[in-house]
Design an enzyme around this catalytic site. Structure first.
Site, PDB file in Angstrom:
ATOM      1  N   LYS A 151       0.928  -1.166   0.196  1.00 20.43           N
ATOM      2  CA  LYS A 151       0.009   0.083   0.095  1.00 20.43           C
ATOM      3  C   LYS A 151       0.784   1.270   0.107  1.00 20.43           C
ATOM      4  O   LYS A 151       2.243   1.134   0.423  1.00 20.43           O
ATOM      5  CB  LYS A 151      -0.913  -0.129   1.255  1.00 20.43           C
ATOM      6  CG  LYS A 151      -2.283   0.678   1.050  1.00 20.43           C
ATOM      7  CD  LYS A 151      -3.087  -0.112   0.383  1.00 20.43           C
ATOM      8  CE  LYS A 151      -4.469   0.694  -0.014  1.00 20.43           C
ATOM      9  NZ  LYS A 151      -5.491  -0.414  -0.495  1.00 20.43           N
TER      10      LYS A 151
HETATM   11  P1  NAD Z   1     -13.154   7.533  -2.900  1.00 18.97           P
HETATM   12  O1  NAD Z   1     -12.197   8.564  -2.570  1.00 18.97           O
HETATM   13  O2  NAD Z   1     -13.494   7.515  -4.405  1.00 18.97           O
HETATM   14  O3  NAD Z   1     -14.526   7.543  -2.013  1.00 18.97           O
HETATM   15  C1  NAD Z   1     -14.701   7.919  -0.683  1.00 18.97           C
HETATM   16  C2  NAD Z   1     -16.145   8.229  -0.522  1.00 18.97           C
HETATM   17  O4  NAD Z   1     -16.384   8.366   1.127  1.00 18.97           O
HETATM   18  C3  NAD Z   1     -16.402   9.589  -0.790  1.00 18.97           C
HETATM   19  O5  NAD Z   1     -17.948   9.579  -1.176  1.00 18.97           O
HETATM   20  C4  NAD Z   1     -16.088  10.407   0.449  1.00 18.97           C
HETATM   21  O6  NAD Z   1     -17.077  11.727   0.579  1.00 18.97           O
HETATM   22  C5  NAD Z   1     -16.526   9.604   1.441  1.00 18.97           C
HETATM   23  N1  NAD Z   1     -16.303   9.677   3.074  1.00 18.97           N
HETATM   24  C6  NAD Z   1     -15.028  10.128   3.203  1.00 18.97           C
HETATM   25  N2  NAD Z   1     -14.881  10.437   4.435  1.00 18.97           N
HETATM   26  C7  NAD Z   1     -15.941   9.908   5.138  1.00 18.97           C
HETATM   27  C8  NAD Z   1     -16.649   9.947   6.368  1.00 18.97           C
HETATM   28  N3  NAD Z   1     -15.978  10.411   7.309  1.00 18.97           N
HETATM   29  N4  NAD Z   1     -17.950   9.462   6.491  1.00 18.97           N
HETATM   30  C9  NAD Z   1     -18.669   9.314   5.469  1.00 18.97           C
HETATM   31  N5  NAD Z   1     -18.283   9.270   4.114  1.00 18.97           N
HETATM   32  C10 NAD Z   1     -16.883   9.586   4.066  1.00 18.97           C
HETATM   33  O7  NAD Z   1     -12.676   5.957  -2.239  1.00 18.97           O
HETATM   34  P2  NAD Z   1     -12.796   4.686  -2.687  1.00 18.97           P
HETATM   35  O8  NAD Z   1     -11.875   4.341  -3.518  1.00 18.97           O
HETATM   36  O9  NAD Z   1     -14.293   4.499  -2.679  1.00 18.97           O
HETATM   37  O10 NAD Z   1     -12.465   4.066  -1.099  1.00 18.97           O
HETATM   38  C11 NAD Z   1     -13.457   3.951  -0.127  1.00 18.97           C
HETATM   39  C12 NAD Z   1     -13.083   2.771   0.643  1.00 18.97           C
HETATM   40  O11 NAD Z   1     -12.927   1.430   0.009  1.00 18.97           O
HETATM   41  C13 NAD Z   1     -11.421   2.937   1.374  1.00 18.97           C
HETATM   42  O12 NAD Z   1     -11.778   2.378   2.377  1.00 18.97           O
HETATM   43  C14 NAD Z   1     -10.630   2.146   0.270  1.00 18.97           C
HETATM   44  O13 NAD Z   1      -9.359   1.672   1.107  1.00 18.97           O
HETATM   45  C15 NAD Z   1     -11.616   0.958   0.150  1.00 18.97           C
HETATM   46  N6  NAD Z   1     -11.256   0.172  -1.246  1.00 18.97           N
HETATM   47  C16 NAD Z   1     -11.197   0.753  -2.307  1.00 18.97           C
HETATM   48  C17 NAD Z   1     -10.944   0.144  -3.404  1.00 18.97           C
HETATM   49  C18 NAD Z   1     -10.988   0.845  -4.935  1.00 18.97           C
HETATM   50  O14 NAD Z   1     -10.881  -0.133  -5.753  1.00 18.97           O
HETATM   51  N7  NAD Z   1     -10.918   1.968  -5.005  1.00 18.97           N
HETATM   52  C19 NAD Z   1     -10.700  -1.149  -3.537  1.00 18.97           C
HETATM   53  C20 NAD Z   1     -10.830  -1.747  -2.128  1.00 18.97           C
HETATM   54  C21 NAD Z   1     -11.108  -1.119  -1.104  1.00 18.97           C
END
Ligand code: NAD
Length: 549
Positions: free
Chosen positions: A239
């Protein structure tokens, strides 16, 4: 630091200087300070004993204490706080000696302006954090606790347990980049962590967020190891991240920062070494810049160095929505198992970024009624069901769910407690804790985010009979299609969207079935079962390779 601002203790006996500093602090852009001013050291020490303080601004020459003794007395009371010395031109040598003794910075009062003072405070806080708090993150503690619990249940050999408890390689970099105002150069901290190198190249996203530190990055790398092993991909976990808030950055600033970060970690990454992907705060555009920077350095185009790129640069069909789609496939497999009829089921999704918005859209398309969604600003609720394509369209135009008309506004806390069949936290870590776990009103918890549930909350949910789909299973769709992208790039061959989705479904459904079978036969909760599935595979590989030398 609180939402109300940076709690600042100003110990300064000259009232003119104190007023000047207060005024400058009020003028600092983008930061808010809650300032308490005292004019004697004993009052300052008393304040430190009775209150939480984020930073001390200290004049060394006070009515009741002078010179370095002032610094040492404050330091004794505030062992791990950042201290910035405020000095006159005549006392610069003294201030420099205080910095040598451990103060983070000194500022000459007659040369102060709001920008220089704000930056000095920002860096003093960053430095303190870098020195002391890097490993100490709730997320790393959670990842280690989960691993320790699983390794105890599987009676893991102690040598291997110690070996897997910390990442194999970590890199901390601090690097500068230019803001759009040409005279402003910011320095930020960045990380790349590789947890296990025994399984093949390492794989893991890059996160841009103001809370990123070494511990958080290490936790995410460790989860990547178990996740890749659970879905049987030939990768170890990694990561990366940079600690800053990307939301108020221009495209040019993001590009400069990304290129510099890439060149700082370039020795660690590569298509056969370590392959980054998007995570919170990063997207296909950021991956394009990483790929381009790496390619410029080696002298030819290397699409396979990152995944999650645009399709035109060697990205894969279906990668953008893969994490959300994988989550829905796992929910479908689980629903068959626990006899949940998805055509009459409701879902609530926290977070409307890559994972959350795609999960909500795919739930909606497959007939599940999505009654709640949210982003960082708050949530939306409509018991009759939200028109998700309309919400997606609204978010594209307004960059937030806030203000969408066909729903009632709710807070993120309230959103998690809405009655529903499936709750999918897809935003941040540490959302479901001992504080709110007994108030959740869902039948199934499908974790799109990494680390959304604490260990105490796990126990409460397990006792309450909530069916859990743990993060390393429910969000494994992202890394699975990243793997497809890497394979396509290394073979110079492309697969159709249908092929991608079919293989994705086959892989994540297989992982779900292995996990559910183990949970049933060994009487484990689903998280522990999924972790043991992953850990066992890593351990088997490590033992097969043996120890060098
Ligand atoms: P992103 O940045 O695209 O979106 C994050 C979302 O969460 C946004 O809508 C933001 O406004 C919201 N957010 C942020 N802080 C918040 C809070 N305190 N309360 C409520 N909403 C909040 O991120 P993403 O890529 O969608 O990732 C989200 C989660 O999924 C993370 O934990 C990431 O590690 C995990 N994840 C992502 C992927 C991927 O392919 N992008 C894969 C596996 C896991």
């Amino acid at each position: 630091m609180t939402d109300a601002g940076i709690r600042t203790l100003l110990i300064e006996d000259n009232p003119i200087h104190a007023r000047l500093i207060q005024r400058l602090l009020d003028e600092v852009e983008g930061q808010h300070f809650q300032v308490q001013t005292v004019d004697r050291l004993d009052l300052g020490l008393q304040h430190l004993r009775q209150n939480v303080v984020d930073i001390v601004l200290l004049d060394l020459v006070l009515p009741d204490s002078e010179e370095l003794a002032t610094y040492f007395r404050v330091r004794a009371e505030a062992t791990d706080l950042p201290i910035v010395i405020l000095t006159g031109l005549d006392d610069i040598n003294l201030a420099a000696r205080a910095v040598e003794a451990g103060a983070q910075d000194f500022m000459v009062k007659s040369k102060l302006n709001a920008m220089s003072l704000g930056r000095s405070i920002h860096y003093a806080m960053e430095m303190t954090r870098a020195q002391r708090g890097e490993w100490d993150s709730p997320m790393f503690r959670l990842a280690q606790q989960q691993f320790l619990k699983a390794s105890q249940l599987m009676k893991l050999d102690d040598n291997l347990r110690q070996r897997l408890l910390y990442p194999q390689r970590t890199l901390i970099v601090s690097f500068p980049f230019r803001r759009d105002e040409q005279d402003q150069v910011e320095t930020v901290f960045g990380y790349r962590v590789q947890h296990v190198l025994s399984m093949g190249p390492t794989k893991g996203g890059i996160r841009y967020h103001p809370e990123v530190n070494l511990g958080e990055t290490a936790a995410l790398a460790m989860w990547m190891t178990w996740k890749c092993a659970l879905v049987q991909l030939p990768f170890g976990g990694a990561k990366g991240g940079v600690r800053f808030d990307p939301t108020d950055f221009s495209r040019g600033e993001l590009q400069r920062l990304t290129r510099r970060y890439t060149s700082e970690i370039i020795g660690m990454i590569g298509p056969d070494k370590d392959i980054p992907a998007p995570d919170m705060g990063t997207d296909a555009q950021v991956m394009s810049w990483v790929m381009d920077t790496y390619s410029q350095q080696v002298g030819h185009t290397v699409p396979a160095v990152v995944t999650g790129k645009p399709v035109v640069l060697g990205g894969s069909e279906g990668r953008n929505e893969a994490t959300g789609r994988g989550l829905v496939y796992v929910v479908e497999a689980a629903a068959r198992k626990i006899d949940m009829d998805l055509s009459s089921a409701t879902a609530v999704v926290q977070g409307f970024g890559n994972v959350g918005s795609n999960a909500a859209r795919i739930f909606h398309d497959s007939g599940v009624t999505v009654t709640g969604v949210s982003d960082v600003h708050g949530g939306l609720h409509n018991a009759r069901g939200l028109d998700i394509p309309a919400v997606v369209d609204y978010v594209q135009r307004h960059r937030t769910t806030e203000g969408y008309p066909e729903a009632d506004p709710v807070s993120n806390e309230e959103l998690l407690q809405l009655p529903c069949d499936i709750l999918a936290p897809c935003a941040m870590q540490n959302q479901i804790t001992a504080r709110n776990a007994d108030r959740l009103r869902c039948r199934m918890l499908a974790e799109g985010a990494n680390g959304p549930t604490t260990l105490e909350a796990d126990e409460i949910l397990h006792d309450r009979g909530v069916y859990q789909l743990p993060d390393i299973l429910a969000n494994a769709g992202g890394v699975t299609v990243s793997y497809f992208e890497w394979v396509q790039d290394t073979q110079n061959y492309t697969w159709s969207l249908q092929q991608i989705n079919e293989r994705l479904q086959q892989i994540v459904t297989g992982a779900y079935e292995r996990t559910a079978r183990r949970a049933e036969t060994q009487h484990l909760d689903m998280r522990t079962a999924a972790l043991i599935e992953g850990i066992e595979r890593v351990v088997e590989a490590k033992l097969a390779r043996g120890l060098f030398p």
